[in-house]
Write a protein that holds these residues in place. Sequence first.
Motif, mmCIF file in Angstrom:
data_model
loop_
_atom_site.group_PDB
_atom_site.id
_atom_site.type_symbol
_atom_site.label_atom_id
_atom_site.label_comp_id
_atom_site.label_asym_id
_atom_site.label_seq_id
_atom_site.Cartn_x
_atom_site.Cartn_y
_atom_site.Cartn_z
ATOM 1 N N TYR A 49 85.228 0.442 5.048
ATOM 2 C CA TYR A 49 84.440 2.312 4.844
ATOM 3 C C TYR A 49 83.375 2.150 3.619
ATOM 4 O O TYR A 49 83.368 2.353 2.425
ATOM 5 C CB TYR A 49 85.417 2.932 4.489
ATOM 6 C CG TYR A 49 86.487 3.719 5.908
ATOM 7 C CD1 TYR A 49 86.510 4.154 6.961
ATOM 8 C CD2 TYR A 49 87.612 2.596 5.692
ATOM 9 C CE1 TYR A 49 87.070 4.089 8.779
ATOM 10 C CE2 TYR A 49 87.930 2.941 6.901
ATOM 11 C CZ TYR A 49 87.786 3.513 8.138
ATOM 12 O OH TYR A 49 88.966 3.521 9.000
ATOM 13 N N PRO A 51 79.136 4.472 2.911
ATOM 14 C CA PRO A 51 77.653 5.439 3.489
ATOM 15 C C PRO A 51 77.172 4.824 4.609
ATOM 16 O O PRO A 51 77.370 3.226 4.522
ATOM 17 C CB PRO A 51 77.005 5.682 1.860
ATOM 18 C CG PRO A 51 78.462 5.158 0.908
ATOM 19 C CD PRO A 51 79.024 4.037 1.247
ATOM 20 N N ASP A 52 76.949 5.432 5.393
ATOM 21 C CA ASP A 52 76.138 5.038 5.672
ATOM 22 C C ASP A 52 74.467 4.188 6.313
ATOM 23 O O ASP A 52 73.687 3.568 6.794
ATOM 24 C CB ASP A 52 74.883 5.904 7.485
ATOM 25 C CG ASP A 52 76.459 6.871 8.284
ATOM 26 O OD1 ASP A 52 77.920 5.732 8.574
ATOM 27 O OD2 ASP A 52 76.729 8.099 8.452
ATOM 28 N N ARG A 54 72.769 2.212 4.626
ATOM 29 C CA ARG A 54 72.450 0.488 4.650
ATOM 30 C C ARG A 54 71.423 -0.642 3.101
ATOM 31 O O ARG A 54 70.387 -0.874 4.243
ATOM 32 C CB ARG A 54 72.839 0.120 5.953
ATOM 33 C CG ARG A 54 74.010 -0.078 6.422
ATOM 34 C CD ARG A 54 74.892 -0.107 6.447
ATOM 35 N NE ARG A 54 76.331 -0.496 7.117
ATOM 36 C CZ ARG A 54 77.256 1.059 6.693
ATOM 37 N NH1 ARG A 54 77.491 1.874 5.801
ATOM 38 N NH2 ARG A 54 77.691 0.608 7.788
ATOM 39 N N HIS A 79 83.671 0.432 9.526
ATOM 40 C CA HIS A 79 83.106 1.951 9.376
ATOM 41 C C HIS A 79 82.366 3.112 8.317
ATOM 42 O O HIS A 79 82.403 2.649 6.950
ATOM 43 C CB HIS A 79 84.334 2.956 8.986
ATOM 44 C CG HIS A 79 85.389 1.146 10.031
ATOM 45 N ND1 HIS A 79 85.373 1.599 11.699
ATOM 46 C CD2 HIS A 79 86.054 0.890 9.791
ATOM 47 C CE1 HIS A 79 86.363 0.373 12.092
ATOM 48 N NE2 HIS A 79 86.617 0.207 11.165
ATOM 49 N N SER A 80 81.899 4.077 8.832
ATOM 50 C CA SER A 80 81.487 5.322 8.204
ATOM 51 C C SER A 80 82.054 6.034 6.989
ATOM 52 O O SER A 80 82.993 6.301 7.855
ATOM 53 C CB SER A 80 80.197 6.065 9.278
ATOM 54 O OG SER A 80 79.359 7.478 8.327
ATOM 55 N N ASP A 82 81.343 8.945 6.059
ATOM 56 C CA ASP A 82 80.867 10.073 6.385
ATOM 57 C C ASP A 82 81.430 11.043 7.225
ATOM 58 O O ASP A 82 82.517 10.618 8.410
ATOM 59 C CB ASP A 82 79.182 9.906 7.600
ATOM 60 C CG ASP A 82 78.943 11.362 7.437
ATOM 61 O OD1 ASP A 82 79.210 12.598 7.263
ATOM 62 O OD2 ASP A 82 77.846 11.565 7.687
ATOM 63 N N LYS A 85 81.695 11.598 10.881
ATOM 64 C CA LYS A 85 82.502 11.560 11.858
ATOM 65 C C LYS A 85 83.455 11.114 12.044
ATOM 66 O O LYS A 85 84.079 10.416 12.972
ATOM 67 C CB LYS A 85 81.451 9.568 11.538
ATOM 68 C CG LYS A 85 79.913 10.062 11.554
ATOM 69 C CD LYS A 85 79.361 8.932 11.649
ATOM 70 C CE LYS A 85 77.857 8.882 11.650
ATOM 71 N NZ LYS A 85 77.166 7.281 11.344
ATOM 72 N N GLU A 87 85.453 8.739 10.477
ATOM 73 C CA GLU A 87 86.313 7.829 10.632
ATOM 74 C C GLU A 87 86.859 6.922 9.811
ATOM 75 O O GLU A 87 88.652 6.858 10.388
ATOM 76 C CB GLU A 87 85.099 6.862 10.750
ATOM 77 C CG GLU A 87 84.279 6.388 11.607
ATOM 78 C CD GLU A 87 83.384 5.494 11.609
ATOM 79 O OE1 GLU A 87 83.718 4.639 11.713
ATOM 80 O OE2 GLU A 87 82.116 6.245 12.452
#
Length: 326
Positions: A49, A51-52, A54, A79-80, A82, A85, A87
Amino acid sequence: MKYVLRVLIAVFGLLSLGIFLGSFFLARRLHIPLPEEGAVSLNYHFSLYLPDNRNSFFTGIIRGAEQAAAELNAAVSIHSIDPVKNELEMAAYTGVDGVIVCPYLEDGMARRYLNRLGARQIPAVIINHNVPNEQPWPFIGTNNFEVGRRIGTLAGKSGDGPIRLAVVYSDKAPGIYGERELVEMGITAALGDRLAAPIMGLRTNLNLLDAEALLYRLFRSNPASQTEIPAADINTIVFTDSNDTIAAAQTLIDMNLVGRVRVIGFGGGQGIEDSIRKGVVTCSIAINPERIGYEAVQSLAALRRTGYTSASIDTGIEIIDRGSLP
């Protein structure tokens, strides 16, 4: 006669049902792919997991995790982190063999998700930013107090006289920002009386060129204005993100400030190395993200096999300066 007819109808009905069921299961088998010859089932499935954002740092973590997974015959899904989301919130219900979390969340929220994983008997390790807890989770990453101490030592060697230092944190590197107190404690411990004023903490956003705008605000602000940044007092600037370092180096050249302000950067790569060779950047602090990802997967595998792993693995830092470059 009627009794015989009923028996015949029942027999034919059972035969028809048997033929139908046989056809159904045969068709189902035809749609299930057979395992390839020589294929070996995976040992583990881990989730990572992040952060988005990248950037190259997180991409390096993924590369290291995938390398370790390949060696262990395991799979790693990305996975994110965030919270919008959800997740990580659902990770406890995915049935994976272990979870790696880069917990760039409010500590209480991160602790709640991690405790939920523990309640479901899912091993977890955290990377790059520690989360305080009574029973700490295995941590893989750098000691940010040591990062600050090394920064302070480098700042002390880069010039004589009092040092007036600013640290530019970044939303692009939230792990360091989240432990900024440790970074500044390390700097203060290394510099001691050489530090002529309290450390000035600044911050950039996710924009790759926000460091450029920050330097223009610092050094082209009207001295008579109500600015919160006394730019004339700064003689050393520390950046904590590689993109900010590259943007700042070019801006210092454009503003003809090279030599007036010492710059300690963050990260490696061709752009930063060229700036060090030209004398625009004094040196740079580099963290190996591939090792963080690699060690995290290895730690999860150890937890699955034995139930134990190291409580903390310090992946260390590297100093890039003119002497270390070819």
